[in-house]
Write an enzyme that holds these catalytic residues in place. Structure first.
Site, mmCIF file in Angstrom:
data_model
loop_
_atom_site.group_PDB
_atom_site.id
_atom_site.type_symbol
_atom_site.label_atom_id
_atom_site.label_comp_id
_atom_site.label_asym_id
_atom_site.label_seq_id
_atom_site.Cartn_x
_atom_site.Cartn_y
_atom_site.Cartn_z
ATOM 1 N N CYS A 201 0.845 -1.204 0.000
ATOM 2 C CA CYS A 201 0.000 0.000 0.000
ATOM 3 C C CYS A 201 0.876 1.248 0.000
ATOM 4 O O CYS A 201 1.725 1.417 0.882
ATOM 5 C CB CYS A 201 -0.887 -0.017 1.236
ATOM 6 S SG CYS A 201 -1.853 1.492 1.455
ATOM 7 N N CYS A 204 0.183 3.215 3.516
ATOM 8 C CA CYS A 204 0.654 2.774 4.841
ATOM 9 C C CYS A 204 1.699 1.664 4.788
ATOM 10 O O CYS A 204 2.261 1.295 5.813
ATOM 11 C CB CYS A 204 -0.532 2.302 5.687
ATOM 12 S SG CYS A 204 -1.127 0.639 5.257
ATOM 13 N N CYS A 217 -6.312 -1.967 0.516
ATOM 14 C CA CYS A 217 -5.366 -2.275 1.584
ATOM 15 C C CYS A 217 -6.151 -2.786 2.775
ATOM 16 O O CYS A 217 -7.048 -2.104 3.274
ATOM 17 C CB CYS A 217 -4.570 -1.034 1.965
ATOM 18 S SG CYS A 217 -3.526 -1.293 3.422
ATOM 19 N N CYS A 220 -5.191 -0.187 6.089
ATOM 20 C CA CYS A 220 -5.610 1.215 6.304
ATOM 21 C C CYS A 220 -6.898 1.567 5.557
ATOM 22 O O CYS A 220 -7.416 2.671 5.708
ATOM 23 C CB CYS A 220 -4.499 2.181 5.899
ATOM 24 S SG CYS A 220 -4.281 2.357 4.103
ATOM 25 N N ASP A 338 21.569 0.422 -16.016
ATOM 26 C CA ASP A 338 21.365 -0.799 -15.241
ATOM 27 C C ASP A 338 20.410 -1.724 -16.013
ATOM 28 O O ASP A 338 19.266 -1.372 -16.261
ATOM 29 C CB ASP A 338 20.752 -0.394 -13.891
ATOM 30 C CG ASP A 338 20.505 -1.570 -12.956
ATOM 31 O OD1 ASP A 338 20.490 -2.729 -13.441
ATOM 32 O OD2 ASP A 338 20.306 -1.328 -11.760
#
Length: 412
Positions: A201, A204, A217, A220, A338
């Site tokens: 999430c 949170c 979520c 929360c 990368d």
């Protein structure tokens, strides 16, 4: 800032003129379009130039990890139904390139601007957009791009209290979290194929639950908002529940999603979905993407894929096996140096395709394909790969600078 009727200040005019002169010199020297260097010079002479150029336009900003350039093009086509449009159609999407594009559109009504994710908050501050389209966020250029949640936080803070109508994809939790700080959001169910950057999430840090197409979520209560626009198969559903057919020359589900978001943006400016979607049919290719070109008496379709989410979408639209596939990967500055992202791409989706590998980092890609149990040949260049490929149209998938190399080689 000057009022609407005021022309540009003498300093701003000088900056525009100097920028155009430098851009023209750069083009004459064969160094590309010159838009970035021209914009840099103009902004040095007048640091407020971007805001001045935008003040007489209804501005739309488009930002995302994938699909920015195509969606910008689709929105521009749709809004031409309502007036002249200036746009950074070639994808120069940082402040210098954007300034250059707007300097060429003094008679326009709309500015439709693609913006690099990292610059969105600043460009929004400078241009006072009427509308901002947020499509998706996923990992990209791991060596220099901020981690996705940091980008979402940058958007969230930068757009807080913005007067713009934010048209946002409700299927991407990172986009929803970023857009939720805005007072005026239009939610579009555009879908999300790549989910690997949104399992925790953003609000949170809890674990996201993903039943079906929904998400929330469990800790929360942060959850998918209810959309007012939606992609449904080959149709866009508008806020009244009417279904409008999508007719595109561009392939794949991702472009239907881009069209759905574009229709929602067009509606903010009073262009009805039917008109907007009909106009989008004009778009055949975007800066070479999806173009089918003739090379060595073969048909090659050029496909751009810059990161794991983009590769996943691209695999879903190539012709079925045994269509030959050429893969090209570079790791130059514009790509990100990368290449560890190659390990996030599911190359087993290419099983059954004869694969030919080229590009600066062909050996990195070869190791990855070896682990995925794919049959492939490493080739020196495009010419050799095309000569070795079995008959039929060839799908060519490349990341950013590799794609530019390909376009130069095939004369596109």
């Amino acid at each position: 800032m000057a009022g609407n009727s005021d022309p540009l200040s003498p300093r701003a005019k000088l900056a525009v003129t100097a920028g155009k002169a430098v851009a023209a010199a750069s083009r004459a020297a064969g160094r590309g379009s010159g838009s970035v260097i021209g914009g840099r010079v103009a902004l040095k002479l007048d640091p407020d130039l971007l805001g001045r150029l935008a003040q007489n336009l209804d501005v739309v900003l488009v930002s995302a990890t994938n699909g920015k350039t195509t969606t910008t093009r689709l929105i521009a086509e749709a809004l031409r139904a309502a007036g002249p449009v200036v746009s950074n159609a070639l994808g120069a999407n940082m402040p210098a390139g954007i300034t250059s594009a707007l300097a060429g559109g003094s008679e326009s009504k709309f500015g439709v601007i693609e913006v690099d994710e990292k610059y969105l908050a600043g460009v929004a501050r400078d241009t006072s957009p009427k509308c901002i389209a947020l499509l998706n966020l996923s990992r990209d250029q791991l060596d220099r791009a901020a981690e996705t949640r940091m980008l979402a936080e940058n958007w969230r803070e930068g757009l807080a209290g913005s007067k713009a109508v934010v048209v946002a994809n409700c299927d991407d939790p990172l986009v929803v979290w970023a857009a939720s700080s805005s007072p005026n959001v239009v939610w579009v169910a555009a879908g999300q194929m790549w989910k690997d950057d949104a399992w925790s999430c953003p609000s949170c840090g809890g674990v996201m639950q993903r039943p079906g197409d929904d998400w929330f979520c469990g800790e929360c209560g942060f959850r998918r908002p209810t959309p007012t626009w939606a992609l449904s198969g080959d149709h866009v559903l508008d806020p009244h529940g009417s279904a409008w057919p999508i007719h595109l020359q561009l392939p794949g589900r991702a472009n239907k999603a881009n069209a759905a978001s574009s229709a929602a943006v067009a509606a903010v400016f009073g262009v009805p979905p039917q008109v907007a979607l009909e106009r989008m049919y004009q778009v055949q290719a975007v800066a070479g993407r999806y173009d089918v070109v003739q090379f060595q008496n073969r048909d090659l379709r050029l496909l751009l894929a810059k990161n794991p989410a983009g590769w996943l979408e691209t695999f879903s639209l190539i012709d079925p096996p045994p269509t030959p596939v050429i893969l090209s990967v570079n790791a130059r500055g514009a790509d990100g140096t990368d290449t560890s992202w190659l390990w996030d791409v599911d190359y087993t989706r290419l099983t059954g395709h004869p694969i030919f590998v080229i590009g600066d980092r062909k050996l990195d890609l070869a190791v990855r394909l070896e682990v995925a149990n794919q049959h492939f040949q490493v080739c020196e260049n495009l010419d050799q790969a095309v000569q070795q490929a079995p008959p039929g149209r060839i799908e060519v998938i490349a990341n950013y600078t590799a794609f530019q190399d390909l376009r130069r080689r095939v004369g596109n």
